[in-house]
Scaffold this motif. Structure first.
Motif, PDB file in Angstrom:
ATOM      1  N   ASN A  24      25.767  54.522  50.232  1.00 52.17           N
ATOM      2  CA  ASN A  24      26.127  55.938  50.263  1.00 52.17           C
ATOM      3  C   ASN A  24      24.877  56.806  50.321  1.00 52.17           C
ATOM      4  OD1 ASN A  24      28.857  55.361  50.022  1.00 52.17           O
ATOM      5  ND2 ASN A  24      28.853  55.535  47.794  1.00 52.17           N
ATOM      6  N   HIS A  25      24.954  57.881  51.075  1.00 56.19           N
ATOM      7  CA  HIS A  25      23.856  58.842  51.141  1.00 56.19           C
ATOM      8  C   HIS A  25      24.319  60.135  50.473  1.00 56.19           C
ATOM      9  CE1 HIS A  25      21.366  56.332  53.744  1.00 56.19           C
ATOM     10  NE2 HIS A  25      22.468  56.034  54.415  1.00 56.19           N
ATOM     11  N   ILE A  26      24.038  60.228  49.191  1.00 54.61           N
ATOM     12  CA  ILE A  26      24.459  61.391  48.408  1.00 54.61           C
ATOM     13  C   ILE A  26      23.414  62.493  48.570  1.00 54.61           C
ATOM     14  CG2 ILE A  26      25.223  62.207  46.148  1.00 54.61           C
ATOM     15  CD1 ILE A  26      26.857  59.867  47.260  1.00 54.61           C
ATOM     16  N   LYS A  27      23.848  63.681  48.949  1.00 60.84           N
ATOM     17  CA  LYS A  27      22.925  64.793  49.171  1.00 60.84           C
ATOM     18  C   LYS A  27      22.965  65.759  47.993  1.00 60.84           C
ATOM     19  CE  LYS A  27      23.509  64.514  54.204  1.00 60.84           C
ATOM     20  NZ  LYS A  27      23.962  65.221  55.421  1.00 60.84           N
ATOM     21  N   TYR A  28      21.773  66.119  47.541  1.00 60.18           N
ATOM     22  CA  TYR A  28      21.646  67.023  46.396  1.00 60.18           C
ATOM     23  C   TYR A  28      21.002  68.332  46.829  1.00 60.18           C
ATOM     24  CZ  TYR A  28      22.608  62.871  43.600  1.00 60.18           C
ATOM     25  OH  TYR A  28      23.184  61.747  43.063  1.00 60.18           O
ATOM     26  N   TYR A  29      21.493  69.410  46.243  1.00 57.09           N
ATOM     27  CA  TYR A  29      20.974  70.746  46.552  1.00 57.09           C
ATOM     28  C   TYR A  29      20.762  71.525  45.265  1.00 57.09           C
ATOM     29  CZ  TYR A  29      22.402  69.750  51.349  1.00 57.09           C
ATOM     30  OH  TYR A  29      22.543  69.187  52.596  1.00 57.09           O
ATOM     31  N   ARG A  30      19.746  72.375  45.297  1.00 57.18           N
ATOM     32  CA  ARG A  30      19.443  73.244  44.149  1.00 57.18           C
ATOM     33  C   ARG A  30      19.795  74.682  44.499  1.00 57.18           C
ATOM     34  NH1 ARG A  30      15.217  76.436  43.069  1.00 57.18           N
ATOM     35  NH2 ARG A  30      14.004  75.542  44.802  1.00 57.18           N
ATOM     36  N   ALA A  31      20.485  75.348  43.568  1.00 55.77           N
ATOM     37  CA  ALA A  31      20.824  76.757  43.768  1.00 55.77           C
ATOM     38  C   ALA A  31      19.569  77.604  43.540  1.00 55.77           C
ATOM     39  CB  ALA A  31      21.928  77.180  42.806  1.00 55.77           C
ATOM     40  N   THR A  32      19.166  78.366  44.534  1.00 50.74           N
ATOM     41  CA  THR A  32      17.952  79.176  44.427  1.00 50.74           C
ATOM     42  C   THR A  32      18.192  80.476  43.665  1.00 50.74           C
ATOM     43  OG1 THR A  32      18.444  80.236  46.545  1.00 50.74           O
ATOM     44  CG2 THR A  32      17.055  78.255  46.584  1.00 50.74           C
ATOM     45  N   ARG A  33      19.453  80.804  43.473  1.00 48.20           N
ATOM     46  CA  ARG A  33      19.838  81.992  42.712  1.00 48.20           C
ATOM     47  C   ARG A  33      21.236  81.766  42.143  1.00 48.20           C
ATOM     48  NH1 ARG A  33      19.476  85.906  47.798  1.00 48.20           N
ATOM     49  NH2 ARG A  33      17.889  84.372  48.326  1.00 48.20           N
ATOM     50  N   THR A  34      21.659  82.594  41.233  1.00 41.82           N
ATOM     51  CA  THR A  34      23.007  82.473  40.680  1.00 41.82           C
ATOM     52  C   THR A  34      24.039  82.735  41.768  1.00 41.82           C
ATOM     53  OG1 THR A  34      22.278  83.155  38.483  1.00 41.82           O
ATOM     54  CG2 THR A  34      24.618  83.379  38.971  1.00 41.82           C
ATOM     55  N   VAL A  35      25.009  81.834  41.875  1.00 40.47           N
ATOM     56  CA  VAL A  35      26.019  81.913  42.922  1.00 40.47           C
ATOM     57  C   VAL A  35      27.411  81.883  42.293  1.00 40.47           C
ATOM     58  CG1 VAL A  35      26.890  80.887  45.056  1.00 40.47           C
ATOM     59  CG2 VAL A  35      24.474  80.640  44.462  1.00 40.47           C
ATOM     60  N   HIS A  36      28.305  82.725  42.787  1.00 42.77           N
ATOM     61  CA  HIS A  36      29.703  82.718  42.352  1.00 42.77           C
ATOM     62  C   HIS A  36      30.539  82.147  43.493  1.00 42.77           C
ATOM     63  CE1 HIS A  36      28.485  85.195  38.979  1.00 42.77           C
ATOM     64  NE2 HIS A  36      27.886  86.015  39.832  1.00 42.77           N
ATOM     65  N   ILE A  37      31.288  81.095  43.207  1.00 45.55           N
ATOM     66  CA  ILE A  37      32.108  80.461  44.234  1.00 45.55           C
ATOM     67  C   ILE A  37      33.556  80.357  43.751  1.00 45.55           C
ATOM     68  CG2 ILE A  37      30.157  79.108  45.083  1.00 45.55           C
ATOM     69  CD1 ILE A  37      31.519  76.638  43.812  1.00 45.55           C
ATOM     70  N   THR A  38      34.472  80.243  44.710  1.00 53.28           N
ATOM     71  CA  THR A  38      35.886  80.063  44.390  1.00 53.28           C
ATOM     72  C   THR A  38      36.232  78.580  44.450  1.00 53.28           C
ATOM     73  OG1 THR A  38      36.489  82.235  45.253  1.00 53.28           O
ATOM     74  CG2 THR A  38      38.252  80.602  45.055  1.00 53.28           C
ATOM     75  N   VAL A  39      36.848  78.093  43.386  1.00 53.79           N
ATOM     76  CA  VAL A  39      37.273  76.694  43.308  1.00 53.79           C
ATOM     77  C   VAL A  39      38.791  76.651  43.333  1.00 53.79           C
ATOM     78  CG1 VAL A  39      37.202  74.553  41.979  1.00 53.79           C
ATOM     79  CG2 VAL A  39      35.238  76.101  41.955  1.00 53.79           C
ATOM     80  N   LYS A  40      39.330  75.767  44.147  1.00 55.27           N
ATOM     81  CA  LYS A  40      40.780  75.611  44.235  1.00 55.27           C
ATOM     82  C   LYS A  40      41.180  74.326  43.509  1.00 55.27           C
ATOM     83  CE  LYS A  40      42.772  74.686  48.234  1.00 55.27           C
ATOM     84  NZ  LYS A  40      43.337  74.874  49.604  1.00 55.27           N
ATOM     85  N   PHE A  41      42.066  74.447  42.533  1.00 51.91           N
ATOM     86  CA  PHE A  41      42.550  73.312  41.761  1.00 51.91           C
ATOM     87  C   PHE A  41      44.004  73.014  42.123  1.00 51.91           C
ATOM     88  CE2 PHE A  41      39.382  75.513  39.249  1.00 51.91           C
ATOM     89  CZ  PHE A  41      38.605  74.509  38.690  1.00 51.91           C
ATOM     90  N   LYS A  42      44.339  71.741  42.148  1.00 57.42           N
ATOM     91  CA  LYS A  42      45.744  71.365  42.276  1.00 57.42           C
ATOM     92  C   LYS A  42      46.409  71.408  40.903  1.00 57.42           C
ATOM     93  CE  LYS A  42      45.563  68.418  46.390  1.00 57.42           C
ATOM     94  NZ  LYS A  42      45.845  67.074  46.944  1.00 57.42           N
ATOM     95  N   ASP A  43      47.726  71.561  40.923  1.00 51.68           N
ATOM     96  CA  ASP A  43      48.494  71.536  39.682  1.00 51.68           C
ATOM     97  C   ASP A  43      48.748  70.088  39.268  1.00 51.68           C
ATOM     98  OD1 ASP A  43      51.359  71.414  38.274  1.00 51.68           O
ATOM     99  OD2 ASP A  43      50.492  73.400  37.901  1.00 51.68           O
ATOM    100  N   LYS A  44      48.613  69.806  37.991  1.00 51.49           N
ATOM    101  CA  LYS A  44      48.740  68.440  37.487  1.00 51.49           C
ATOM    102  C   LYS A  44      50.128  67.854  37.723  1.00 51.49           C
ATOM    103  CE  LYS A  44      47.643  65.712  33.374  1.00 51.49           C
ATOM    104  NZ  LYS A  44      47.163  65.786  31.966  1.00 51.49           N
ATOM    105  N   GLN A  45      51.155  68.685  37.664  1.00 51.80           N
ATOM    106  CA  GLN A  45      52.518  68.209  37.816  1.00 51.80           C
ATOM    107  C   GLN A  45      53.066  68.391  39.229  1.00 51.80           C
ATOM    108  OE1 GLN A  45      53.713  66.548  35.322  1.00 51.80           O
ATOM    109  NE2 GLN A  45      52.045  67.128  33.945  1.00 51.80           N
ATOM    110  N   ASN A  46      52.537  69.371  39.941  1.00 51.67           N
ATOM    111  CA  ASN A  46      53.040  69.675  41.278  1.00 51.67           C
ATOM    112  C   ASN A  46      51.871  69.994  42.195  1.00 51.67           C
ATOM    113  OD1 ASN A  46      54.328  70.517  43.593  1.00 51.67           O
ATOM    114  ND2 ASN A  46      55.476  72.178  42.622  1.00 51.67           N
ATOM    115  N   THR A  47      51.497  69.041  43.050  1.00 52.34           N
ATOM    116  CA  THR A  47      50.311  69.228  43.893  1.00 52.34           C
ATOM    117  C   THR A  47      50.546  70.217  45.024  1.00 52.34           C
ATOM    118  OG1 THR A  47      50.965  67.251  45.135  1.00 52.34           O
ATOM    119  CG2 THR A  47      49.311  66.971  43.401  1.00 52.34           C
ATOM    120  N   ASN A  48      51.748  70.753  45.145  1.00 51.56           N
ATOM    121  CA  ASN A  48      51.993  71.818  46.115  1.00 51.56           C
ATOM    122  C   ASN A  48      51.551  73.174  45.569  1.00 51.56           C
ATOM    123  OD1 ASN A  48      53.153  70.204  48.156  1.00 51.56           O
ATOM    124  ND2 ASN A  48      55.104  70.172  47.055  1.00 51.56           N
ATOM    125  N   ASN A  49      51.302  73.223  44.278  1.00 54.21           N
ATOM    126  CA  ASN A  49      50.832  74.453  43.647  1.00 54.21           C
ATOM    127  C   ASN A  49      49.314  74.408  43.483  1.00 54.21           C
ATOM    128  OD1 ASN A  49      53.443  75.375  43.417  1.00 54.21           O
ATOM    129  ND2 ASN A  49      53.684  74.691  41.302  1.00 54.21           N
TER     130      ASN A  49
END
Length: 298
Positions: free
Chosen positions: A55-80
């Motif tokens: 595997n070729h795992i790529k690593y990156y360093r944040a040069t400044r504070t970044v705000h990103i949106t993360v999308k999570f699936k629902d534990k009981q219903n992956t359509n949510n």
């Protein structure tokens, strides 16, 4: 002295019950297969035949504070889904991959896709609820130069295992079947931003995405580390419940040490198609773990 025999028998019986439970759980998985031990000669042949096996795992360093949106699936219903904003502090190391995505012949976007499964609990903690599983996140921009302002390529942190995303699961033995894709034994996770997390699988999980909660059973921040030959020594402030670490100081931020030793005993697992996954074994404290390190096709 007479009491020792019943106690010993009870201990043995309990151990057999626990082991049989693991065996039943593994054998009930339709994708479960036996690990195939690989000799040094066989590994050399695989590496020669498949130059990109690791595997070729790529690593990156944040040069400044970044705000990103993360999308999570629902534990009981992956359509949510749940969309939450998290903060990646400056100088934080993350896993990811940059690419140009073409949406039409003349239209393309630059994208940075995070391996959100490697995000630490510390990073996700401000937004997590018990219903959230499988985080997913990416950044898009018109030009790659815009993304490059925020994330720059760096070398693998030395405390991270080579060719691995940092997720290691307890190894039950050469004669125990298990799924190469969905590990279901106790997990130790080392994150690129310097945390160690220990998690036990949910015993009542019906689906793979319910196996592990995003909230670990225990976690700790790595305060310092040392690498000697094939062994990493990770130091932190307090005992990490679930692992056999060692106390080496009575005060300060590096009171406990966890030994992570690469055993150099790889094995392969048939992937159900025309290839195999390559796994590496590590001795962590007194327990043997394994992690996915590569793959190849026939």
């Amino acid at each position: 002295m007479k009491l020792k025999v019943p106690v010993l028998l009870i201990t043995i019986l309990l151990g057999l019950i626990v082991l049989s439970g693991h065996l039943r759980a593994a054998s009930s998985d339709p994708e479960a297969v036996l690990p195939n031990r690989v000799s040094k000669k066989e590994l050399a042949s695989i590496e020669k035949k498949y130059p990109n096996v690791w595997n070729h795992i790529k690593y990156y360093r944040a040069t400044r504070t970044v705000h990103i949106t993360v999308k999570f699936k629902d534990k009981q219903n992956t359509n949510n889904y749940y969309k939450k904003q998290i903060t990646i502090p400056r100088n934080t190391i993350v896993n990811g991959d940059k690419s140009i995505v073409y949406y039409s012949r003349n239209k393309a976007n630059a994208e940075f896709t995070f391996d959100a499964s490697t995000f630490s609990y510390k990073m996700l903690k401000p937004v997590l609820t018990s219903q959230m599983v499988q985080p997913d996140a990416k950044l898009s921009a018109k030009k790659m130069s815009s993304i490059n302002k925020y994330f720059v390529r760096v070398k693998r942190p030395s405390f991270m295992p080579a060719y691995s995303t940092g997720a290691l699961n307890k190894y039950l033995g050469d004669h125990v079947k298990f799924s190469p894709f969905f590990p279901s034994t106790n997990r130790l996770k080392i994150t690129p931003d310097g945390y160690i997390e220990y998690a036990r699988p949910n015993s009542n999980a019906q689906y793979t995405y319910q196996l592990f909660n995003l909230v670990p059973n225990a976690y700790v921040k790595i305060q310092k580390f040392r690498v000697k030959n094939n062994t990493r020594y990770l130091y932190y402030s307090h005992h990490l419940k679930g692992v056999s670490d060692r106390r080496v100081a009575t005060s300060g931020r590096a009171q406990y040490r966890l030994t992570v030793k690469n055993l150099h005993r790889p094995f392969t697992m048939f992937d159900g198609d025309q290839g195999a996954l390559l796994m590496s074994q590590y001795r962590i404290g007194k327990t043997t773990y394994y992690t996915r390190s590569g793959s190849f096709s026939a």
